[in-house]
Design a protein around this motif. Structure first.
Motif, PDB file in Angstrom:
ATOM      1  N   LEU A 142       0.854  -1.188   0.000  1.00  0.00           N
ATOM      2  CA  LEU A 142       0.000   0.000   0.000  1.00  0.00           C
ATOM      3  C   LEU A 142       0.884   1.230   0.000  1.00  0.00           C
ATOM      4  O   LEU A 142       1.879   1.292   0.730  1.00  0.00           O
ATOM      5  CB  LEU A 142      -0.889   0.008   1.247  1.00  0.00           C
ATOM      6  N   SER A 143       0.549   2.203  -0.826  1.00  0.00           N
ATOM      7  CA  SER A 143       1.282   3.474  -0.790  1.00  0.00           C
ATOM      8  C   SER A 143       0.312   4.632  -0.940  1.00  0.00           C
ATOM      9  O   SER A 143      -0.720   4.523  -1.613  1.00  0.00           O
ATOM     10  CB  SER A 143       2.353   3.535  -1.878  1.00  0.00           C
ATOM     11  N   LEU A 144       0.653   5.736  -0.282  1.00  0.00           N
ATOM     12  CA  LEU A 144      -0.137   6.971  -0.364  1.00  0.00           C
ATOM     13  C   LEU A 144       0.757   8.085  -0.862  1.00  0.00           C
ATOM     14  O   LEU A 144       1.938   8.166  -0.505  1.00  0.00           O
ATOM     15  CB  LEU A 144      -0.680   7.363   1.022  1.00  0.00           C
ATOM     16  N   VAL A 266      -4.219  -1.725  -8.057  1.00  0.00           N
ATOM     17  CA  VAL A 266      -5.380  -0.831  -8.134  1.00  0.00           C
ATOM     18  C   VAL A 266      -4.965   0.532  -7.593  1.00  0.00           C
ATOM     19  O   VAL A 266      -4.440   0.630  -6.476  1.00  0.00           O
ATOM     20  CB  VAL A 266      -6.565  -1.384  -7.330  1.00  0.00           C
ATOM     21  N   SER A 267      -5.178   1.561  -8.396  1.00  0.00           N
ATOM     22  CA  SER A 267      -4.866   2.931  -7.982  1.00  0.00           C
ATOM     23  C   SER A 267      -6.155   3.750  -7.959  1.00  0.00           C
ATOM     24  O   SER A 267      -6.954   3.686  -8.893  1.00  0.00           O
ATOM     25  CB  SER A 267      -3.874   3.583  -8.953  1.00  0.00           C
ATOM     26  N   VAL A 268      -6.348   4.499  -6.894  1.00  0.00           N
ATOM     27  CA  VAL A 268      -7.465   5.437  -6.790  1.00  0.00           C
ATOM     28  C   VAL A 268      -6.880   6.815  -6.523  1.00  0.00           C
ATOM     29  O   VAL A 268      -6.135   7.002  -5.556  1.00  0.00           O
ATOM     30  CB  VAL A 268      -8.440   5.054  -5.668  1.00  0.00           C
ATOM     31  N   ALA A 269      -7.182   7.764  -7.393  1.00  0.00           N
ATOM     32  CA  ALA A 269      -6.692   9.135  -7.223  1.00  0.00           C
ATOM     33  C   ALA A 269      -7.885  10.077  -7.182  1.00  0.00           C
ATOM     34  O   ALA A 269      -8.857   9.892  -7.918  1.00  0.00           O
ATOM     35  CB  ALA A 269      -5.751   9.521  -8.371  1.00  0.00           C
ATOM     36  N   VAL A 275      -5.538  19.842  -3.429  1.00  0.00           N
ATOM     37  CA  VAL A 275      -4.760  18.672  -3.015  1.00  0.00           C
ATOM     38  C   VAL A 275      -5.157  17.458  -3.851  1.00  0.00           C
ATOM     39  O   VAL A 275      -6.339  17.215  -4.093  1.00  0.00           O
ATOM     40  CB  VAL A 275      -4.963  18.359  -1.516  1.00  0.00           C
ATOM     41  N   ILE A 276      -4.149  16.717  -4.309  1.00  0.00           N
ATOM     42  CA  ILE A 276      -4.372  15.479  -5.064  1.00  0.00           C
ATOM     43  C   ILE A 276      -3.853  14.313  -4.226  1.00  0.00           C
ATOM     44  O   ILE A 276      -2.703  14.330  -3.762  1.00  0.00           O
ATOM     45  CB  ILE A 276      -3.640  15.517  -6.418  1.00  0.00           C
ATOM     46  N   VAL A 277      -4.706  13.328  -4.014  1.00  0.00           N
ATOM     47  CA  VAL A 277      -4.370  12.148  -3.213  1.00  0.00           C
ATOM     48  C   VAL A 277      -4.377  10.919  -4.109  1.00  0.00           C
ATOM     49  O   VAL A 277      -5.312  10.721  -4.888  1.00  0.00           O
ATOM     50  CB  VAL A 277      -5.380  11.960  -2.063  1.00  0.00           C
ATOM     51  N   THR A 278      -3.351  10.095  -4.007  1.00  0.00           N
ATOM     52  CA  THR A 278      -3.275   8.854  -4.783  1.00  0.00           C
ATOM     53  C   THR A 278      -3.048   7.681  -3.843  1.00  0.00           C
ATOM     54  O   THR A 278      -2.110   7.679  -3.047  1.00  0.00           O
ATOM     55  CB  THR A 278      -2.136   8.905  -5.812  1.00  0.00           C
ATOM     56  N   VAL A 279      -3.940   6.695  -3.939  1.00  0.00           N
ATOM     57  CA  VAL A 279      -3.833   5.451  -3.184  1.00  0.00           C
ATOM     58  C   VAL A 279      -3.463   4.341  -4.164  1.00  0.00           C
ATOM     59  O   VAL A 279      -4.158   4.157  -5.161  1.00  0.00           O
ATOM     60  CB  VAL A 279      -5.169   5.100  -2.492  1.00  0.00           C
ATOM     61  N   LEU A 297      -9.992  -5.804  -4.196  1.00  0.00           N
ATOM     62  CA  LEU A 297      -8.948  -4.778  -4.154  1.00  0.00           C
ATOM     63  C   LEU A 297      -9.527  -3.391  -4.406  1.00  0.00           C
ATOM     64  O   LEU A 297      -9.149  -2.410  -3.735  1.00  0.00           O
ATOM     65  CB  LEU A 297      -7.866  -5.091  -5.185  1.00  0.00           C
ATOM     66  N   GLN A 298     -10.430  -3.300  -5.380  1.00  0.00           N
ATOM     67  CA  GLN A 298     -11.037  -2.001  -5.681  1.00  0.00           C
ATOM     68  C   GLN A 298     -11.868  -1.482  -4.512  1.00  0.00           C
ATOM     69  O   GLN A 298     -11.819  -0.290  -4.175  1.00  0.00           O
ATOM     70  CB  GLN A 298     -11.896  -2.104  -6.942  1.00  0.00           C
ATOM     71  N   ASP A 299     -12.633  -2.369  -3.889  1.00  0.00           N
ATOM     72  CA  ASP A 299     -13.465  -1.954  -2.757  1.00  0.00           C
ATOM     73  C   ASP A 299     -12.598  -1.414  -1.617  1.00  0.00           C
ATOM     74  O   ASP A 299     -12.911  -0.376  -1.016  1.00  0.00           O
ATOM     75  CB  ASP A 299     -14.304  -3.125  -2.253  1.00  0.00           C
ATOM     76  N   LYS A 300     -11.497  -2.101  -1.335  1.00  0.00           N
ATOM     77  CA  LYS A 300     -10.632  -1.680  -0.233  1.00  0.00           C
ATOM     78  C   LYS A 300      -9.925  -0.367  -0.563  1.00  0.00           C
ATOM     79  O   LYS A 300      -9.808   0.518   0.296  1.00  0.00           O
ATOM     80  CB  LYS A 300      -9.611  -2.773   0.079  1.00  0.00           C
ATOM     81  N   ALA A 301      -9.451  -0.231  -1.791  1.00  0.00           N
ATOM     82  CA  ALA A 301      -8.761   0.999  -2.182  1.00  0.00           C
ATOM     83  C   ALA A 301      -9.725   2.185  -2.173  1.00  0.00           C
ATOM     84  O   ALA A 301      -9.376   3.288  -1.710  1.00  0.00           O
ATOM     85  CB  ALA A 301      -8.133   0.836  -3.559  1.00  0.00           C
ATOM     86  N   GLN A 302     -10.936   1.979  -2.672  1.00  0.00           N
ATOM     87  CA  GLN A 302     -11.916   3.066  -2.682  1.00  0.00           C
ATOM     88  C   GLN A 302     -12.342   3.444  -1.269  1.00  0.00           C
ATOM     89  O   GLN A 302     -12.520   4.625  -0.959  1.00  0.00           O
ATOM     90  CB  GLN A 302     -13.147   2.666  -3.500  1.00  0.00           C
ATOM     91  N   SER A 303     -12.500   2.443  -0.414  1.00  0.00           N
ATOM     92  CA  SER A 303     -12.895   2.726   0.968  1.00  0.00           C
ATOM     93  C   SER A 303     -11.846   3.574   1.671  1.00  0.00           C
ATOM     94  O   SER A 303     -12.176   4.538   2.374  1.00  0.00           O
ATOM     95  CB  SER A 303     -13.095   1.405   1.723  1.00  0.00           C
ATOM     96  N   LEU A 304     -10.571   3.252   1.456  1.00  0.00           N
ATOM     97  CA  LEU A 304      -9.505   4.046   2.059  1.00  0.00           C
ATOM     98  C   LEU A 304      -9.488   5.460   1.482  1.00  0.00           C
ATOM     99  O   LEU A 304      -9.341   6.441   2.215  1.00  0.00           O
ATOM    100  CB  LEU A 304      -8.156   3.367   1.828  1.00  0.00           C
TER     101      LEU A 304
END
Length: 314
Positions: A142-144, A266-269, A275-279, A297-304
């Motif tokens: 995981l990276s932010l 899976v990346s969610v930005a 401010v731009i956030v990328t998970v 994976l998508q559900d967890k990334a979007q939830s975060l």
């Protein structure tokens, strides 16, 4: 003229006297004392302000826009600082995202959950954190990445500049069919706004590349590999109801190192004001037959991502 010269000399004399008094006080206090007492420091600041030939020099804002004193200035962005990335994800959430950590001894588990902060030039402009845990069944990473965009063009607001940066990021990550209208909204190459801002954004980008570079190469490799594409409805796409703008990228990628195990990133930005956030959330299977589940994976990334959006809104 003579009166002005006298006033200047008088102020300079007062500065010298204040410095002399401060040195004497410091000598009396010894090594335990500070360089200047609070009153002396305040006096020097006031005198220095009075002596300067530029009335706007004191308290100059590092985010100040070029040319702002000559005309109408676009409004600044909502955010002046960033969240601390490694502390922005709760331990229970990290436990769900990194199940392999639960299999480790307590000291190793705590070290993993603390995360590894990204090295950046200015943590008020760019900050990041990463975590990695390997389990018996799969390993997860995981990276932010948090980026606060500032426009140094008086005619362009921080929000507008952030949207331009975000659109370029989105266009680079998604297929043409997913962003039919975004490409036309990109600022032209080499625009005046780019020239004003890129001297700072490029520096920030280069410091964030260490943690986002793997993501970019993974996406490129995955798109050419054609492995295990997401099911219908789970493709890379623009997201609604997340920040001011958002997108999700789901890419199968080679595990690398000669391994035949399957990996998915899976990346969610999203953008919220300036401010731009990328998970970026990755799973690599522990076997050649197990395929990482896109939906999970998508559900967890979007939830975060939605949780982080809420933290920035507070």
């Amino acid at each position: 003229m003579q009166r002005t010269a006298y006033a200047t000399r008088h102020k300079a004399s007062r500065v010298r006297a204040a410095l002399k008094a401060a040195r004497a006080a410091r000598a009396r206090r010894g090594a335990r004392g500070s360089l200047l007492s609070v009153p002396a420091a305040a006096l020097l600041a006031a005198l220095a302000t009075g002596c300067t030939s530029d009335p706007g020099a004191a308290g100059t804002d590092v985010d100040a826009k070029i040319g702002e004193s000559t005309g109408t200035v676009a409004p600044p962005g909502k955010y002046r600082t960033l969240l601390e990335p490694c502390g922005s994800v709760g331990r229970s959430t990290l436990g769900e995202l990194l199940p392999g950590a639960a299999e480790l001894p307590e000291d190793q588990r705590q070290k993993i959950l603390r995360g590894e902060p990204a090295s950046t030039f200015d943590t008020d402009r760019r900050a990041g954190c990463s975590w990695k845990a390997a389990g018996a069944g799969a390993s997860h990473t995981l990276s932010l990445d948090f980026e606060r965009v500032v426009s140094y063009d008086a005619a362009v607001s921080d929000n507008d500049r952030a949207q331009e940066v975000f659109v370029r990021k989105q266009v680079a990550a998604l297929p043409d069919s997913a962003v039919p209208s975004s490409r036309s909204s990109q600022p032209p190459e080499g625009s005046a706004d780019d020239r004003n801002d890129d001297r700072n954004d490029d520096r920030s980008d280069s410091q964030g590349d260490d943690q986002s570079g793997d993501e970019s190469s993974d996406q490129s490799d995955g798109e050419s590999g054609g492995e295990s594409e997401p099911a219908e409805g789970l493709e890379s796409r623009v997201l609604d109801d997340l920040g001011d703008a958002a997108f999700l990228s789901d890419v199968p990628t080679p595990a690398g190192g000669g391994s035949t195990a399957q990996r998915r990133t899976v990346s969610v930005a999203f953008r919220t004001s300036n401010v731009i956030v990328t998970v970026v959330y990755t799973e690599q299977s522990g076997s050649t037959t197990a395929v990482p589940d896109s939906e999970e994976l998508q559900d967890k990334a979007q939830s975060l991502a939605r949780s982080l959006a809420g933290e920035f809104s507070e």
